[in-house]
Design an enzyme around this catalytic site. Structure first.
Site, PDB file in Angstrom:
ATOM      1  N   SER A  79       0.816  -1.212   0.000  1.00  0.00           N
ATOM      2  CA  SER A  79       0.000   0.000   0.000  1.00  0.00           C
ATOM      3  C   SER A  79       0.851   1.264   0.000  1.00  0.00           C
ATOM      4  CB  SER A  79      -0.942   0.008   1.209  1.00  0.00           C
ATOM      5  OG  SER A  79      -1.872  -1.026   1.074  1.00  0.00           O
ATOM      6  N   ASP A 294      -5.558   0.219  -4.421  1.00  0.00           N
ATOM      7  CA  ASP A 294      -4.103   0.234  -4.587  1.00  0.00           C
ATOM      8  C   ASP A 294      -3.595  -1.097  -5.125  1.00  0.00           C
ATOM      9  OD1 ASP A 294      -4.878  -0.979  -2.225  1.00  0.00           O
ATOM     10  OD2 ASP A 294      -3.457   0.113  -0.958  1.00  0.00           O
TER      11      ASP A 294
HETATM   12 MG    MG Z   1      -4.484   1.213   3.451  1.00  0.00          MG
HETATM   13 ZN    ZN Z   2      -2.481  -5.355   2.711  1.00  0.00          ZN
END
Ligand code: MG
Ligand code: ZN
Length: 358
Positions: A79, A294
């Site tokens: 992330s 993401d």
């Molecule tokens: Mg996050």
């Molecule tokens: Zn994760």
């Protein structure tokens, strides 16, 4: 004739170099609400759609694309690198938040927006210091360096943030009290969402948990949609426009836990925040809403199910992130720019152009 032929070839090359976003376009959107579902791949969305009693709000989007999530050093991103690509337009190494692997800072869209006098805000169901929100305001090559990430809040003129993480502002190795520092910078610091009145003027730090927020299954309730609604109400007072990032953090944690109920409850909660953004954008007409992830998490597969009984049969192939491209949904002025398949960094480029920041 030879010269003309060459000219045509040059022109053809120039035209073909035109990338997926129209760089000539002038500012189209006054505001952007970017909603990031951490770990939200197409299967997480479809799992929630399949079991939900009513259609999800995410099904309302007409402009859909995909972005490639790989980081600079790993086919499977985390992330930090995933957030950095979206927040700064730079691919970086896993674990970095808005820096390259040596720690050199990349300027974020939130910082560009501040510079242009837009109002800015962050909302998250994790700690506000966790990698995804941190990618928008902090500059640290180690996403786990929460003390320094908290201190980075003092270097950015963000108007509002709502999330967990209060602990790292007061219970620190360096003995600093960053709550006092925030107050000295004219922030109204609050310990719950209920006491956050959108009528009050000022900058807000709203802590909804000492560390991470509870999950929906543990009783987080309406925190995310409510925080989204309040954030929009406050930020939209700015005549120059605003940039707001809202994160549904824990879709990812359901993936890591291989817990489909966790994934679906967080997914449906995130969809309620999407509803708040869409409702505002539909009335406002100048707001671009973007929903993306993401990365995927869990390698979730839907191997069976029944639309009539609203049941699904699932398998997870991983307890970590996977590399599959993730969807992007867009609504509002400039939404058509988000169709197609492109790099995660292009999400930043498109937002910058559409907000008139580039
Ligand atoms: Mg996050
Ligand atoms: Zn994760």
């Amino acid at each position: 004739m030879k010269k003309l032929g060459l000219l045509i070839i040059i022109l053809a090359v120039l035209v073909s170099c035109d990338t997926t976003v129209n760089r000539e376009s002038t500012k189209k959107a006054k505001n952007i609400i970017l909603l990031i579902g951490d770990g939200m791949g197409a299967t997480q969305i479809y799992a929630a759609m399949s079991v939900s009693e009513k259609p999800l709000n995410i099904e309302k989007f007409k402009h859909v694309g995909f972005h490639k999530t790989y980081s600079i050093n790993n086919y499977v991103t985390d992330s930090g690198a995933g957030g950095t690509a979206i927040s700064t337009g730079n691919k970086t190494a896993n674990n970095c938040v808005a820096t390259d692997s040596t720690g050199k800072a990349f300027k974020t869209i939130l910082e560009y927006a501040e510079e242009s006098n837009l109002a800015t805000g962050l909302v998250s169901t994790s700690s506000i210091l966790h990698a995804t929100p941190a990618s928008f305001f902090a500059h640290e090559k180690d996403r786990n360096d929460y003390e320094n990430i908290a201190r980075d809040f003092l270097d950015v003129d963000i108007d509002l943030f709502i999330g967990g993480g209060k602990k790292q502002f007061i219970n620190r190795e360096d003995k600093l009290n960053l709550i006092d520092s925030l107050k000295a910078r004219k922030y109204i610091v609050l310990d719950d969402l209920e006491s956050f009145s959108t009528e009050t003027e000022g900058k807000f730090a709203v802590f909804t948990a000492e560390e991470h927020n509870l999950s929906i299954m543990e009783g987080r309730g309406n925190m995310l949609p409510e925080a989204t609604k309040k954030a929009i109400k406050v930020l939209s007072k700015n005549e120059n426009g605003f940039f707001l990032m809202v994160e549904g953090s824990q879709i990812d944690w359901g993936g890591h836990d291989n817990d489909i109920d966790y994934v679906i409850t967080e997914m449906i909660d995130f969809d309620k925040a999407i509803a708040e953004a869409l409702e505002f954008a539909m009335q406002d007409g100048e707001t671009l809403v973007i929903v993306t992830a993401d990365h995927e998490c869990g390698g979730l597969t839907l191997v069976g199910g029944d639309m009539k009984t609203k049941t699904i049969e699932v398998e997870f192939s991983s307890d970590d992130h996977t590399s599959v491209m993730v969807p992007v949904f867009a609504y509002g002025p400039g939404a058509e720019e988000f169709g197609g398949i492109y790099e995660n960094t292009e999400v930043f480029e498109k937002m910058m152009v559409l907000l008139g920041l580039k």
